[in-house]
Design a protein around this motif. Structure first.
Motif, PDB file in Angstrom:
ATOM      1  N   GLN A 116      30.415  48.770  40.086  1.00 43.43           N
ATOM      2  CA  GLN A 116      30.655  48.423  38.687  1.00 43.43           C
ATOM      3  C   GLN A 116      29.821  49.256  37.729  1.00 43.43           C
ATOM      4  OE1 GLN A 116      29.407  44.524  37.571  1.00 43.43           O
ATOM      5  NE2 GLN A 116      27.602  44.527  38.932  1.00 43.43           N
ATOM      6  N   ASP A 154      38.463  42.898  27.750  1.00 45.00           N
ATOM      7  CA  ASP A 154      38.297  42.270  29.079  1.00 45.00           C
ATOM      8  C   ASP A 154      36.897  42.573  29.568  1.00 45.00           C
ATOM      9  OD1 ASP A 154      38.581  41.023  31.456  1.00 45.00           O
ATOM     10  OD2 ASP A 154      40.216  42.268  32.218  1.00 45.00           O
ATOM     11  N   GLY A 205      35.037  41.221  31.758  1.00 43.74           N
ATOM     12  CA  GLY A 205      34.799  41.054  33.194  1.00 43.74           C
ATOM     13  C   GLY A 205      35.614  41.971  34.073  1.00 43.74           C
ATOM     14  N   ASN A 233      33.647  44.134  36.532  1.00 39.15           N
ATOM     15  CA  ASN A 233      32.853  43.377  37.502  1.00 39.15           C
ATOM     16  C   ASN A 233      33.666  42.932  38.723  1.00 39.15           C
ATOM     17  OD1 ASN A 233      30.493  43.459  35.900  1.00 39.15           O
ATOM     18  ND2 ASN A 233      31.236  41.734  34.666  1.00 39.15           N
ATOM     19  N   THR A 234      34.968  43.116  38.645  1.00 38.06           N
ATOM     20  CA  THR A 234      35.849  42.630  39.724  1.00 38.06           C
ATOM     21  C   THR A 234      36.352  43.807  40.552  1.00 38.06           C
ATOM     22  OG1 THR A 234      36.560  40.833  38.289  1.00 38.06           O
ATOM     23  CG2 THR A 234      37.898  41.274  40.243  1.00 38.06           C
TER      24      THR A 234
END
Length: 260
Positions: A43, A67, A69, A72-73
């Motif tokens: 990330q 967005d 997040g 982070n995914t």
């Protein structure tokens, strides 16, 4: 002067072409393309970063407002929990299940074919026990003719058996027994049941053959007695002279010829 202008134009054109073909490298685009395929996900490779205390305005323009997040995914298809990895695992599991079903179906198919082969009336003539024993035993029944029945008998005996109806009775019994035998051969049944049917019908055929032999012997004896009676009535049969020693001689002759 013209040559100098042309030279300057060529140089400027080559420089323009060179700059037009220069490689543009964007680390953010490269990291994004790599993380969507197979390479290691990190990330921290997403740009722009948040900066000190999330004060980088570019971070908020790119990630924070839309967005936050997203980076982070792990969205790699081939990640340990990615959709492609899950699909491949599911495909492998389904292939294993399919192979088990195929093995079971092949086993069921083999069992069904063996049962059909052992129970089908179409394949009954290929049974080893039929070929080695019962076919020879039932051959006179399956292929009998008037010649095979009456051919070995004297004409007088054959005529008597036909005129008295004994021959018709015997051939009728043979026809019924032959029909039952052909039914046992062509009907779908268990092999053990078919063999037992052969065994019972062979016993019946032997008993019927014994009765026929008794009838033919009785007819022959009857004709012989009738011929002797006619000879006695016509007085054509010579009676030997009898003496008291005749019985003794006959008994002695019988004892001499007796076999123990």
């Amino acid at each position: 002067m013209k040559k100098i202008c042309l030279l300057l134009f060529a140089v400027s054109f080559s420089l323009t072409a060179t700059f037009a073909q220069s490689l543009i490298k964007d680390d953010a685009v490269d990291n994004q393309s790599q993380r969507m395929v197979f390479q290691q996900w990190n990330q921290n490779d997403f740009y722009p970063h948040s900066g000190f205390l999330y004060t980088n305005p570019y971070y908020w323009l790119v990630w924070g407002l839309f967005d936050p997040g997203y980076h982070n995914t792990d969205l790699r298809p081939l990640s340990p929990t990615g959709p492609q990895t899950q699909r491949l695992a599911l495909v492998g599991t389904m292939n294993g299940i399919d192979n088990k079903y195929k093995l079971q179906s092949d086993t069921a198919k083999t069992t069904a074919l063996s049962q059909i082969a052992s129970q089908s009336g179409i394949l009954s003539d290929a049974d080893p026990l039929w070929l080695l024993y019962y076919k020879q035993q039932f051959n006179p029944l399956l292929n009998y003719t008037p010649v095979s029945i009456l051919g070995n008998l004297p004409p007088q005996v054959s005529s008597k058996l036909v005129s008295e109806g004994t021959y018709s009775w015997y051939t009728g019994e043979l026809d019924r027994l032959k029909e039952r035998l052909n039914g046992a051969r062509t009907t779908d049944m268990d092999r053990g049941s078919r063999i037992m049917a052969y065994y019972r019908m062979l016993r019946e055929y032997n008993d019927l053959s014994a009765v026929w032999a008794i009838r033919t012997s009785a007819a022959r004896s009857t004709l012989d007695m009738a011929a002797r009676q006619q000879q006695l009535q016509k007085a054509t049969n010579a009676v030997p002279n009898w003496t008291p020693n005749s019985d003794v001689q006959i008994a002695t002759k019988v004892l001499q010829n007796a076999q123990y």
